[in-house]
Scaffold this active site. Sequence first.
Site, PDB file in Angstrom:
ATOM      1  N   SER A 138       0.867  -1.184   0.000  1.00  0.00           N
ATOM      2  CA  SER A 138       0.000   0.000   0.000  1.00  0.00           C
ATOM      3  C   SER A 138       0.899   1.227   0.000  1.00  0.00           C
ATOM      4  O   SER A 138       2.063   1.160   0.418  1.00  0.00           O
ATOM      5  CB  SER A 138      -0.854  -0.002   1.274  1.00  0.00           C
ATOM      6  OG  SER A 138      -1.527   1.230   1.424  1.00  0.00           O
ATOM      7  N   TYR A 151      -1.358  -0.911  10.447  1.00  0.00           N
ATOM      8  CA  TYR A 151      -1.524  -1.222   9.025  1.00  0.00           C
ATOM      9  C   TYR A 151      -0.279  -0.756   8.263  1.00  0.00           C
ATOM     10  O   TYR A 151       0.265  -1.482   7.436  1.00  0.00           O
ATOM     11  CB  TYR A 151      -2.789  -0.521   8.503  1.00  0.00           C
ATOM     12  CG  TYR A 151      -3.106  -0.747   7.052  1.00  0.00           C
ATOM     13  CD1 TYR A 151      -3.641  -1.949   6.604  1.00  0.00           C
ATOM     14  CD2 TYR A 151      -2.901   0.266   6.103  1.00  0.00           C
ATOM     15  CE1 TYR A 151      -3.961  -2.146   5.269  1.00  0.00           C
ATOM     16  CE2 TYR A 151      -3.214   0.071   4.767  1.00  0.00           C
ATOM     17  CZ  TYR A 151      -3.748  -1.128   4.357  1.00  0.00           C
ATOM     18  OH  TYR A 151      -4.059  -1.317   3.029  1.00  0.00           O
TER      19      TYR A 151
HETATM   20  N1  LIG Z   1      -8.809  -0.344  -0.734  1.00  0.00           N
HETATM   21  C1  LIG Z   1      -7.741   0.417  -0.592  1.00  0.00           C
HETATM   22  O1  LIG Z   1      -7.825   1.655  -0.528  1.00  0.00           O
HETATM   23  C2  LIG Z   1      -6.371  -0.215  -0.518  1.00  0.00           C
HETATM   24  C3  LIG Z   1      -5.250   0.612  -0.721  1.00  0.00           C
HETATM   25  C4  LIG Z   1      -3.986   0.052  -0.678  1.00  0.00           C
HETATM   26  C5  LIG Z   1      -3.844  -1.289  -0.422  1.00  0.00           C
HETATM   27  N2  LIG Z   1      -4.944  -2.064  -0.211  1.00  0.00           N
HETATM   28  C6  LIG Z   1      -4.724  -3.489   0.043  1.00  0.00           C
HETATM   29  O2  LIG Z   1      -5.328  -4.217  -0.984  1.00  0.00           O
HETATM   30  C7  LIG Z   1      -5.613  -5.537  -0.524  1.00  0.00           C
HETATM   31  C8  LIG Z   1      -7.036  -5.899  -0.883  1.00  0.00           C
HETATM   32  O3  LIG Z   1      -7.910  -5.025  -0.183  1.00  0.00           O
HETATM   33  P1  LIG Z   1      -9.304  -4.541  -0.751  1.00  0.00           P
HETATM   34  O4  LIG Z   1      -9.293  -3.067  -0.651  1.00  0.00           O
HETATM   35  O5  LIG Z   1      -9.579  -5.190  -2.041  1.00  0.00           O
HETATM   36  O6  LIG Z   1     -10.242  -5.077   0.433  1.00  0.00           O
HETATM   37  P2  LIG Z   1     -11.504  -6.046   0.432  1.00  0.00           P
HETATM   38  O7  LIG Z   1     -11.952  -6.049   1.845  1.00  0.00           O
HETATM   39  O8  LIG Z   1     -12.449  -5.672  -0.651  1.00  0.00           O
HETATM   40  O9  LIG Z   1     -10.901  -7.477   0.062  1.00  0.00           O
HETATM   41  C9  LIG Z   1     -10.095  -8.211   0.936  1.00  0.00           C
HETATM   42  C10 LIG Z   1     -10.346  -9.696   0.691  1.00  0.00           C
HETATM   43  O10 LIG Z   1      -9.438 -10.429   1.528  1.00  0.00           O
HETATM   44  C11 LIG Z   1     -10.145 -11.488   2.135  1.00  0.00           C
HETATM   45  N3  LIG Z   1      -9.475 -11.898   3.370  1.00  0.00           N
HETATM   46  C12 LIG Z   1      -9.395 -11.202   4.528  1.00  0.00           C
HETATM   47  N4  LIG Z   1      -8.726 -11.906   5.454  1.00  0.00           N
HETATM   48  C13 LIG Z   1      -8.354 -13.071   4.852  1.00  0.00           C
HETATM   49  C14 LIG Z   1      -7.644 -14.208   5.299  1.00  0.00           C
HETATM   50  N5  LIG Z   1      -7.173 -14.307   6.557  1.00  0.00           N
HETATM   51  N6  LIG Z   1      -7.439 -15.230   4.429  1.00  0.00           N
HETATM   52  C15 LIG Z   1      -7.933 -15.159   3.172  1.00  0.00           C
HETATM   53  N7  LIG Z   1      -8.619 -14.112   2.693  1.00  0.00           N
HETATM   54  C16 LIG Z   1      -8.825 -13.070   3.529  1.00  0.00           C
HETATM   55  C17 LIG Z   1     -11.545 -10.924   2.364  1.00  0.00           C
HETATM   56  O11 LIG Z   1     -12.502 -11.952   2.590  1.00  0.00           O
HETATM   57  C18 LIG Z   1     -11.770 -10.120   1.091  1.00  0.00           C
HETATM   58  O12 LIG Z   1     -12.333 -10.950   0.077  1.00  0.00           O
HETATM   59  C19 LIG Z   1      -5.308  -5.524   0.980  1.00  0.00           C
HETATM   60  O13 LIG Z   1      -4.026  -6.080   1.193  1.00  0.00           O
HETATM   61  C20 LIG Z   1      -5.313  -4.050   1.310  1.00  0.00           C
HETATM   62  O14 LIG Z   1      -4.526  -3.773   2.435  1.00  0.00           O
HETATM   63  C21 LIG Z   1      -6.202  -1.562  -0.271  1.00  0.00           C
END
Ligand SMILES: NC(=O)c1ccc[n+]([C@@H]2O[C@H](COP(=O)([O-])OP(=O)(O)OC[C@H]3O[C@@H](n4cnc5c(N)ncnc54)[C@H](O)[C@@H]3O)[C@@H](O)[C@H]2O)c1
Length: 265
Positions: A138, A151
Amino acid sequence: MKTLSGKVALVTGGASGIGLASASRLAESGATVAVVDIDATAAESAASLLGGVAVHADVSRSDQWPGIVEEITGRLGGIDLAHLNAGVTTGEADISLLTDAQYRRALGVNVDGVAFGIRALVPVMTSRGGGSIVATASLAGLIGYSPDPIYALTKAAVVGLVRALAPQLAEKHITINAICPGLVDTPLIDDVRELLEQSGFPIIDPSAVADAVLGCLTGEESGRAMVVQAGREALSFRFARPPGPRAAGAEGKLPPKELTAHDQA
Ligand SMILES: NC(=O)c1ccc[n+]([C@@H]2O[C@H](COP(=O)([O-])OP(=O)(O)OC[C@H]3O[C@@H](n4cnc5c(N)ncnc54)[C@H](O)[C@@H]3O)[C@@H](O)[C@H]2O)c1
């Protein structure tokens, strides 16, 4: 053109948000996708939509990784590409209020889920002659992200791990890169979406992150932290070199070869 025909791709957290967008892009490009997620129902519906397979697992548990790899290799013949993407926030800005459970969950999913995943995947990719890994970090791993310091800790850890592993994985013909998006339109930002919209701050579409992931998984570069921001191409973050020694007679000297970082060489 379907450049990834015949390739098998694993996406953790592939049932929602960035993971779902990345799994969709990989499937569109011809790969067979294994959606690994703790949410079994959502994983099943994503996999059936993409013509792939669903694997219900908790990526934070080291004891589940051999089973994840075995199930995918058993059903699809191997693994060539991996997007280690599952992640969670703690929801706690104040370190004095942070609970052990919040801390362990974030470290477990965001750090252990990536480290254990890489450990389990390297032998199977090596047996195929190589492969490619992208870990979702991130922008919070590159800046001092105060709204969720734990985080930020986990995401900085992912960036450090990717940079440190790149040279040894290159010897096995495996590339590894981190993807560092700003704020992306997924359920993870539900708490702040309204605030962002009111302020007019541009939120990134998950498909833009998926494009950057695909670029990393199909490219030759390794050890990079790719920043994704709204309205611009993904770009490799340029780390400044840390200051070297100034001890008399050893000005600017590098450590012995065994202890030298690849970006110091
Ligand atoms: N959304 C943002 O603004 C953003 C920005 C930078 C980085 N990220 C990163 O992107 C990645 C995806 O996040 P997102 O925004 O798509 O969130 P999201 O909540 O839409 O998706 C996360 C997915 O991970 C799954 N998950 C959670 N814990 C788990 C586990 N222990 N084992 C297996 N699956 C698990 C959830 O069920 C969900 O399907 C994350 O690593 C997040 O930190 C997100």
